[in-house]
Design an enzyme around this catalytic site. Structure first.
Site, mmCIF file in Angstrom:
data_model
loop_
_atom_site.group_PDB
_atom_site.id
_atom_site.type_symbol
_atom_site.label_atom_id
_atom_site.label_comp_id
_atom_site.label_asym_id
_atom_site.label_seq_id
_atom_site.Cartn_x
_atom_site.Cartn_y
_atom_site.Cartn_z
ATOM 1 C CB SER A 96 -23.469 -25.582 -3.902
ATOM 2 O OG SER A 96 -22.412 -24.937 -3.800
ATOM 3 C CE1 TYR B 82 -21.108 -30.881 -3.430
ATOM 4 C CE2 TYR B 82 -19.991 -29.017 -3.974
ATOM 5 C CZ TYR B 82 -20.725 -29.591 -3.383
ATOM 6 O OH TYR B 82 -21.818 -28.851 -2.364
ATOM 7 C CE LYS C 107 -24.785 -30.383 -3.663
ATOM 8 N NZ LYS C 107 -25.708 -31.193 -2.657
HETATM 9 C C1 WQD Z 1 -12.412 -20.621 0.723
HETATM 10 C C2 WQD Z 1 -11.271 -19.745 0.145
HETATM 11 C C3 WQD Z 1 -9.594 -20.677 -1.083
HETATM 12 C C4 WQD Z 1 -8.293 -23.622 1.850
HETATM 13 C C5 WQD Z 1 -15.899 -25.137 -1.517
HETATM 14 C C6 WQD Z 1 -16.783 -25.799 -2.716
HETATM 15 C C7 WQD Z 1 -18.124 -25.188 -2.571
HETATM 16 C C8 WQD Z 1 -18.594 -25.599 -1.234
HETATM 17 C C9 WQD Z 1 -17.792 -24.982 -0.047
HETATM 18 C C10 WQD Z 1 -19.304 -27.687 -0.148
HETATM 19 C C11 WQD Z 1 -10.830 -19.670 -1.192
HETATM 20 C C12 WQD Z 1 -8.926 -20.253 0.258
HETATM 21 C C13 WQD Z 1 -8.988 -22.773 1.201
HETATM 22 C C14 WQD Z 1 -6.890 -23.501 2.261
HETATM 23 C C15 WQD Z 1 -7.042 -21.356 1.346
HETATM 24 N N1 WQD Z 1 -19.013 -26.919 -0.998
HETATM 25 N N2 WQD Z 1 -8.346 -21.408 0.981
HETATM 26 N N3 WQD Z 1 -6.139 -22.368 1.962
HETATM 27 O O1 WQD Z 1 -13.629 -23.086 -2.434
HETATM 28 O O2 WQD Z 1 -15.169 -21.430 -1.659
HETATM 29 O O3 WQD Z 1 -16.033 -23.587 -1.814
HETATM 30 O O4 WQD Z 1 -16.562 -25.347 -0.361
HETATM 31 O O5 WQD Z 1 -19.631 -28.821 0.316
HETATM 32 O O6 WQD Z 1 -18.898 -25.929 -3.627
HETATM 33 O O7 WQD Z 1 -16.123 -25.662 -3.881
HETATM 34 O O8 WQD Z 1 -14.131 -23.015 -0.034
HETATM 35 O O9 WQD Z 1 -13.317 -23.311 2.096
HETATM 36 O O10 WQD Z 1 -12.149 -24.530 -0.015
HETATM 37 O O11 WQD Z 1 -11.940 -22.033 0.406
HETATM 38 O O12 WQD Z 1 -6.310 -20.405 1.131
HETATM 39 O O13 WQD Z 1 -6.098 -24.400 2.662
HETATM 40 O O14 WQD Z 1 -10.236 -19.910 1.231
HETATM 41 O O15 WQD Z 1 -8.476 -20.487 -2.242
HETATM 42 O O16 WQD Z 1 -10.479 -18.541 -1.313
HETATM 43 P P1 WQD Z 1 -14.697 -22.795 -1.494
HETATM 44 P P2 WQD Z 1 -12.907 -23.421 0.771
#
Ligand code: WQD
Length: 332
Positions: free
Chosen positions: A124, A149, A153
């Site tokens: 990841s 998590y 990785k």
């Molecule tokens: C994306 C953007 C949030 C939810 C995570 C894990 C990574 C990978 C994928 C997988 C960010 C914003 C999110 C919400 C928001 N793991 N957001 N409101 O954090 O980049 O990555 O998922 O299995 O290891 O860390 O992805 O989709 O959570 O967030 O504003 O309700 O959306 O702040 O900028 P992230 P995400």
């Protein structure tokens, strides 16, 4: 010869199995349905018109895992049997270290025992921590992960590097995924997070469908064009095809151990995502701006050139394709 896919009923695993079967490969799946459903297997068959072998086992169960290697001629292994919920990993780190790290070690030991030495690992972009530079290249420093998590990785990547150093007959591809979203175009398989989703796209889908009232946008004061977080969203079918290319490379040549970013190279903000989703679906996505989420970074997107040059792979689907697919799956 078969490709063993652990976690093949899960989100990324199932899409990869579809691509493997479409490419004419023989597939053996193992899954314990800890975060997936048996129906997915039927749907894979429906999509591809092809069959595969399936074992309902926990990959931590060494005896049962060995039976799979005894009963099949395994050429290579793709490991999707990892837990992936960031928040849960903070609450229950031992569960994550046990399943992801001990599980990978047991799998690698079993592979070693049966002399199967081609391994494709789902890593990841989280291993880059606070990225050294944007866009992120594979040689950027890793470490500084902000949750167990992500650390699993990182640890497994290190284990793979050490394993290769000790025995260069292994061929290993470490694939660092950016933000996988979307679903198969058939609408038959996709992502089904349990409970309230923590990732952006599944949350947006549930707001648009009326299941959840509104999206909380975590911060609009980042140093980004509209102040909200920027990520490299990649269509899960593009991602799955990246695995096929990585496998082909492991088969064609003695590759050693290689790491590839699987991303699009384009960053979209949270508000870009909301807008694209609204345009594609015609649904309103109500949102409010709230505090930043702890552990989030401002910007994360890949430089995917290495995979393009060395694997001949590149993501081709657009953000609209991703929104359309996620919505299509929800509707079905
Ligand atoms: C994306 C953007 C949030 C939810 C995570 C894990 C990574 C990978 C994928 C997988 C960010 C914003 C999110 C919400 C928001 N793991 N957001 N409101 O954090 O980049 O990555 O998922 O299995 O290891 O860390 O992805 O989709 O959570 O967030 O504003 O309700 O959306 O702040 O900028 P992230 P995400």
């Amino acid at each position: 010869m078969s490709i063993l896919v652990t976690g093949g009923a899960g989100y990324i695993g199932s899409h990869t199995v579809v691509e493997l079967l479409n490419a004419g490969r023989e597939v053996v799946i193992i899954d314990n349905f800890s975060n997936s459903k048996p129906e997915v297997l039927e749907r894979i068959k429906q999509i591809t018109g092809k069959d595969f072998k399936f074992y309902e086992i926990d990959y931590l169960n060494r005896k049962e895992l060995e039976k799979v290697f005894e009963e099949n001629e395994i050429e290579a292994v793709m490991n999707f049997a990892g837990y992936k919920a960031v928040g849960e990993s903070v609450q229950n780190p031992l569960k994550y270290y046990n399943n992801n790290v001990s599980g990978a070690i047991g799998l690698l030991e079993t592979m070693n025992k049966y002399n199967v030495k081609k391994f494709i690992f789902s890593s990841s972009a989280t291993v880059y921590g606070e990225p050294e530079k944007i866009p992120i290249t594979e040689d950027c420093k890793t470490g500084g992960t902000t949750n167990p998590y992500g650390t699993t990785k990182l640890f497994i990547e290190q284990i793979l590097q050490d394993l290769y150093k000790s025995d260069e007959t292994w061929d290993i591809a470490i694939l660092r995924y950016f933000n996988p979203v979307g679903a198969h175009e058939s609408g038959l398989i996709g992502e089904e997070p349990q409970g309230i989703p923590s990732n952006l796209m599944p949350y947006v889908v549930r707001v648009a469908s009326g299941d959840l009232e509104q999206l909380s946008v975590f911060g609009n004061d980042y140093d980004t064009p509209d102040g909200t977080g920027v990520r490299d969203y990649i269509h899960v079918v593009d991602l799955a095809q990246g695995h096929i290319k990585a496998l082909e490379k492991l088969e064609k040549e003695k590759t050693g151990i290689y790491t590839y970013n699987l991303g699009t190279g384009v960053g979209y903000s949270v508000l870009d995502m909301v807008k694209a989703f609204e345009e594609v679906t015609g649904k309103k996505v109500k949102y409010k701006i709230v505090e930043r989420r702890p552990g989030d970074i401002a910007i994360c997107y890949s430089n995917p050139q290495k995979a393009k040059i060395e694997l001949g792979w590149q993501a081709i689907k657009t953000l609209k394709d991703m929104c359309k697919a996620s919505w299509g799956y929800m509707q079905k």
